[in-house]
Design a protein around this motif. Structure first.
Motif, PDB file in Angstrom:
ATOM      1  N   SER A  95       0.762  -1.195   0.174  1.00 28.82           N
ATOM      2  CA  SER A  95       0.054   0.180  -0.092  1.00 28.82           C
ATOM      3  C   SER A  95       1.004   1.360   0.034  1.00 28.82           C
ATOM      4  O   SER A  95       0.522   1.992  -0.764  1.00 28.82           O
ATOM      5  CB  SER A  95      -1.119  -0.149   1.259  1.00 28.82           C
ATOM      6  OG  SER A  95      -0.312   0.106   2.333  1.00 28.82           O
ATOM      7  N   PHE A 111      -4.276   0.902  -8.648  1.00 25.55           N
ATOM      8  CA  PHE A 111      -4.665   1.392  -7.141  1.00 25.55           C
ATOM      9  C   PHE A 111      -5.446   2.573  -7.523  1.00 25.55           C
ATOM     10  O   PHE A 111      -4.771   3.594  -7.997  1.00 25.55           O
ATOM     11  CB  PHE A 111      -3.406   1.478  -6.317  1.00 25.55           C
ATOM     12  CG  PHE A 111      -3.271   0.020  -5.230  1.00 25.55           C
ATOM     13  CD1 PHE A 111      -3.101   0.315  -4.097  1.00 25.55           C
ATOM     14  CD2 PHE A 111      -3.238  -1.074  -6.076  1.00 25.55           C
ATOM     15  CE1 PHE A 111      -2.818  -1.021  -3.296  1.00 25.55           C
ATOM     16  CE2 PHE A 111      -3.076  -2.211  -5.349  1.00 25.55           C
ATOM     17  CZ  PHE A 111      -2.782  -2.046  -4.006  1.00 25.55           C
ATOM     18  N   THR A 115      -8.095   1.841  -2.458  1.00 20.34           N
ATOM     19  CA  THR A 115      -7.376   0.968  -2.473  1.00 20.34           C
ATOM     20  C   THR A 115      -6.301   0.642  -1.669  1.00 20.34           C
ATOM     21  O   THR A 115      -6.405  -0.113  -0.651  1.00 20.34           O
ATOM     22  CB  THR A 115      -7.120   0.396  -3.656  1.00 20.34           C
ATOM     23  OG1 THR A 115      -8.364   0.607  -4.725  1.00 20.34           O
ATOM     24  CG2 THR A 115      -6.730  -1.000  -3.805  1.00 20.34           C
ATOM     25  N   SER A 119      -6.009  -1.535   1.843  1.00 22.27           N
ATOM     26  CA  SER A 119      -4.705  -2.422   1.963  1.00 22.27           C
ATOM     27  C   SER A 119      -4.129  -1.892   3.379  1.00 22.27           C
ATOM     28  O   SER A 119      -3.470  -2.942   3.915  1.00 22.27           O
ATOM     29  CB  SER A 119      -3.916  -2.284   0.808  1.00 22.27           C
ATOM     30  OG  SER A 119      -4.337  -2.646  -0.411  1.00 22.27           O
TER      31      SER A 119
END
Length: 158
Positions: A95, A111, A115, A119
């Motif tokens: 992430s 991403f 997201t 994450s």
């Protein structure tokens, strides 16, 4: 030396939590594969599954990770402990790396900021479950409880 509680009383709850995260990731991955099956592997299109942007590569990776987390949550030994610790670190690192390339062409997993946030949350929860779901013999658990409640004190010098 790392301190991992042994036979924590809330261990079943942590395993269920890790299993639910694995189930969400698996369903997200399968749904993403269904949505992106005809697209290129690293497409930067506008495909969303369960509130997260995805592409075929990210969906396939999610299917694999979801299965791994479900297997780890279903095992009673320390396999789940190590899998959750590893998955938590992988989610956090991924992430952060993907957030750093979010608005560039290097965003190969497609991403979005949502997201990244999901994450990070999953990474923190999996890391937490990994810290508290270690299994061991009752002697180790009792020794760990004694050390936690009555730590060894340094001898006093006069």
């Amino acid at each position: 030396m790392a301190h991992f509680p042994v036979n924590h009383p809330a261990r079943p709850i942590y395993r269920v939590l890790a299993g639910l995260i694995g189930l969400y990731i698996l369903v997200f991955g399968v749904w993403g594969v269904v949505l992106t099956i005809g697209d290129p592997l690293f497409d930067r299109g506008d495909n969303w599954a369960l509130g997260l942007r995805t592409n075929l590569a990210f969906s396939l990776a999610s299917v694999a990770f979801g299965i791994v987390l479900m297997v780890g949550a279903s095992r009673r030994g320390n396999l789940g402990h190590y899998m959750n610790l590893t998955a938590g670190i992988v989610f956090l690192v991924t992430s952060i790396l993907m957030m750093s390339v979010l608005q560039t062409s290097a965003n190969f997993l497609n991403f979005s900021m949502s997201t990244v946030i999901v994450s990070m949350i999953f990474g923190l929860v999996l890391l937490g479950t990994g810290l508290y779901d270690k299994v061991g013999p009752e002697e180790h658990a009792e020794a760990e409880r004694r050390n936690r409640n009555h730590p060894v004190r340094e001898p006093q010098t006069r």
